[in-house]
Design a protein around this motif. Sequence first.
Motif, short mmCIF file in Angstrom:
data_model
loop_
_atom_site.label_atom_id
_atom_site.label_comp_id
_atom_site.label_asym_id
_atom_site.label_seq_id
_atom_site.Cartn_x
_atom_site.Cartn_y
_atom_site.Cartn_z
N ARG A 1 -31.54 26.99 11.84
CA ARG A 1 -30.46 27.41 10.95
C ARG A 1 -30.49 28.92 10.76
O ARG A 1 -29.48 29.61 10.87
N ARG A 2 -31.68 29.45 10.51
CA ARG A 2 -31.82 30.89 10.32
C ARG A 2 -31.37 31.66 11.54
O ARG A 2 -30.64 32.66 11.45
N ALA A 3 -31.82 31.22 12.67
CA ALA A 3 -31.49 31.93 13.90
C ALA A 3 -29.98 31.99 14.10
O ALA A 3 -29.40 33.05 14.36
N VAL A 4 -29.34 30.82 13.95
CA VAL A 4 -27.89 30.79 14.17
C VAL A 4 -27.17 31.61 13.10
O VAL A 4 -26.21 32.33 13.38
N GLU A 5 -27.68 31.54 11.86
CA GLU A 5 -27.06 32.35 10.80
C GLU A 5 -27.17 33.84 11.12
O GLU A 5 -26.22 34.60 10.90
N ASN A 6 -28.32 34.24 11.64
CA ASN A 6 -28.47 35.65 12.01
C ASN A 6 -27.42 36.06 13.04
O ASN A 6 -26.83 37.13 12.94
N LEU A 7 -27.22 35.19 14.04
CA LEU A 7 -26.24 35.52 15.08
C LEU A 7 -24.83 35.60 14.48
O LEU A 7 -24.05 36.50 14.80
N ILE A 8 -24.52 34.64 13.58
CA ILE A 8 -23.19 34.65 12.97
C ILE A 8 -23.02 35.89 12.09
O ILE A 8 -21.98 36.55 12.11
N ASN A 9 -24.08 36.24 11.35
CA ASN A 9 -24.00 37.43 10.50
C ASN A 9 -23.73 38.67 11.33
O ASN A 9 -22.91 39.50 10.95
N ASN A 10 -24.43 38.79 12.44
CA ASN A 10 -24.18 39.93 13.33
C ASN A 10 -22.74 39.93 13.79
O ASN A 10 -22.07 40.97 13.78
N ALA A 11 -22.29 38.75 14.23
CA ALA A 11 -20.94 38.66 14.80
C ALA A 11 -19.90 39.13 13.79
O ALA A 11 -18.99 39.89 14.13
N VAL A 12 -20.01 38.68 12.54
CA VAL A 12 -18.98 39.06 11.57
C VAL A 12 -19.23 40.45 11.00
O VAL A 12 -18.33 41.06 10.44
N ARG A 13 -20.46 40.95 11.20
CA ARG A 13 -20.71 42.30 10.71
C ARG A 13 -20.18 43.33 11.70
O ARG A 13 -19.53 44.28 11.33
N TYR A 14 -20.48 43.10 12.99
CA TYR A 14 -20.07 44.10 13.99
C TYR A 14 -18.70 43.79 14.57
O TYR A 14 -18.10 44.62 15.24
N GLY A 15 -18.22 42.58 14.34
CA GLY A 15 -16.87 42.25 14.77
C GLY A 15 -16.09 41.74 13.56
O GLY A 15 -16.55 41.88 12.42
N ASN A 16 -14.96 41.11 13.81
CA ASN A 16 -14.18 40.59 12.68
C ASN A 16 -14.25 39.07 12.61
O ASN A 16 -14.46 38.50 11.56
N THR A 17 -14.07 38.45 13.76
CA THR A 17 -14.12 36.98 13.74
C THR A 17 -15.20 36.51 14.71
O THR A 17 -15.54 37.18 15.67
N ALA A 18 -15.69 35.32 14.41
CA ALA A 18 -16.74 34.75 15.25
C ALA A 18 -16.35 33.34 15.66
O ALA A 18 -15.72 32.61 14.88
N GLU A 19 -16.71 32.98 16.89
CA GLU A 19 -16.48 31.61 17.34
C GLU A 19 -17.81 31.02 17.79
O GLU A 19 -18.54 31.65 18.54
N VAL A 20 -18.06 29.81 17.34
CA VAL A 20 -19.33 29.17 17.67
C VAL A 20 -19.05 27.94 18.53
O VAL A 20 -18.08 27.22 18.29
N SER A 21 -19.87 27.72 19.54
CA SER A 21 -19.75 26.48 20.33
C SER A 21 -21.15 25.95 20.64
O SER A 21 -22.12 26.70 20.67
N VAL A 22 -21.19 24.64 20.85
CA VAL A 22 -22.48 23.99 21.16
C VAL A 22 -22.34 23.26 22.48
O VAL A 22 -21.37 22.57 22.72
N GLN A 23 -23.33 23.46 23.36
CA GLN A 23 -23.36 22.70 24.61
C GLN A 23 -24.65 21.91 24.64
O GLN A 23 -25.72 22.50 24.54
N MET A 24 -24.52 20.61 24.81
CA MET A 24 -25.75 19.81 24.91
C MET A 24 -25.90 19.37 26.35
O MET A 24 -25.11 18.58 26.86
N GLN A 25 -26.89 19.91 27.00
CA GLN A 25 -27.18 19.53 28.37
C GLN A 25 -28.38 18.59 28.37
O GLN A 25 -29.09 18.52 27.37
N PRO A 26 -28.60 17.91 29.48
CA PRO A 26 -29.69 16.93 29.49
C PRO A 26 -31.04 17.53 29.07
O PRO A 26 -31.82 16.89 28.39
N ASP A 27 -31.30 18.76 29.48
CA ASP A 27 -32.63 19.31 29.15
C ASP A 27 -32.54 20.59 28.33
O ASP A 27 -33.52 21.31 28.22
N ALA A 28 -31.40 20.90 27.79
CA ALA A 28 -31.29 22.13 27.00
C ALA A 28 -30.15 22.02 26.01
O ALA A 28 -29.22 21.23 26.19
#
Length: 438
Positions: free
Chosen positions: A335-362
């Motif tokens: 949660r922290r890691a993803v929040e950090n990325l989102i915080n950066n995105a909205v701090r250095y940009g204006n909008t952020a888009e998040v997506s999740v990919q679930m692969q068999p091993d990652a």
Amino acid sequence: MDFQWLKSYMPGSLYGRAILILLLPVISVLLVVSVVFVQRHFDGVTSQMTTSVSREVRLMLESGLPPEELATSQMAQTLLIQVERVAPEAVPQEDSWQWYDFTGPIVVRELRRFVPRLLSVQLPDDDFVRMYFLYDDGPVQMSLDRRRVSASNPHQLLVNMVVFATLMTMIAYVYLRNQLRPITRLARAAEAFGKGRRVDYRPAGAVEVKAAGQAFVEMRDRIERQIEQRTLMLSGVSHDLRTPLTRLKLGLSMIDADERVDMERDVEDMERLITEFLDFARGAKQGEMEKVDPGVLVTQIVQDAARAGNAVELIRIDGQGPSRDGVMLRRDAVRRAVENLINNAVRYGNTAEVSVQMQPDAIVICVEDDGPGIPEDQRDEALKPFSRLDKSRNQNLGSGVGLGLAIAADIARNHGGAIVLGESERLGGLRAEFQITP
Ligand SMILES: Nc1ncnc2c1ncn2[C@@H]1O[C@H](COP(=O)(O)OP(=O)(O)OP(=O)(O)O)[C@@H](O)[C@H]1O
Ligand SMILES: [Mg+2]
């Protein structure tokens, strides 16, 4: 000479290679022994035996007796050769022997060399040699024991060799497996440690493997000690700084002056920094591994961030991946890691888009923004602790410490993954991927 091409034919695993190393010499020795032995020994012995039998057969033929007398003669009884007349249609035209009978051809060859008037030779089985001769008044068959012309059952040598070779290989494989097991176990322990897990491991096996295992254990202990020390030191310092800061804040609130507001902001900044240091010091070790559905977790994170007034959106969740009922990870850390990325995105940009990919091993959690992005040659730098790029650009964006990405990368590594930075195709800003292999 370049043997690089050979590599692609080599088995990759230790087991495969060991089997190859084991089997190759065994098979070559078998082949060499059988070829040399069959050639030299059986060839020689068989042709010697056949030659002397040929002489006996010639003796009978040259006695000049008609077949009927020959059959009952003293000579036939002594030489143990049966003589009888056969019908002309019963005489085979071709020489023949069994396919597995590899002294057969030699017997036939030698007989043909020394015996005159020979129509054909038959080696129907392991027991008899049958020869057909043309007499003036019809064909005659002479037969004798097969054991007189060649060593008996020569193919048994090969059968024995194959059986024992297989047996020996199997035994060797069992031993080998026991030798290889400590290596695979060491590899597993090292891999787990790389992912931030500690599995039970005790050095075992051959001296060299044991030494490597011992070295690994010592290395692991030292790294763990160091992490612990870092945590202790950073959290100690940060914690101790808190008390004077609190006093300072109290003192400041008593002052009645214009600069007070600025000074109070400075103190608040310092407090925030200290909190971040503490978080960093605690590192990715936060929390225990638990079963979490990454889709659900990211959905929650994005909702929380949006509620806090950020322009962030979850655009899609792809793939079945490692099953919907969850994967093992440290919920709070991720949660922290993803929040950090989102915080950066909205701090250095204006909008952020998040997506999740679930692969068999990652699992890949991707955060994209429409900010300026990070130039390729600075991406490594951005991931380091306390690094802030392009200071002029950041100044009016609030004072970060430069730990956000470093913490996220730490957490990713702890889940056997990494942070990968790139350029967002959709939004033009930074594309930060949080990749883990649970
Ligand atoms: N989405 C982004 N777009 C552009 N630049 C970025 C982005 N994310 C990070 N950076 C650059 O990378 C640097 C390091 O980021 P990091 O998150 O580690 O620290 P920070 O945001 O400055 O501080 P903190 O996150 O600790 O408050 C930032 O200073 C910034 O220059
Ligand atoms: Mg940040």
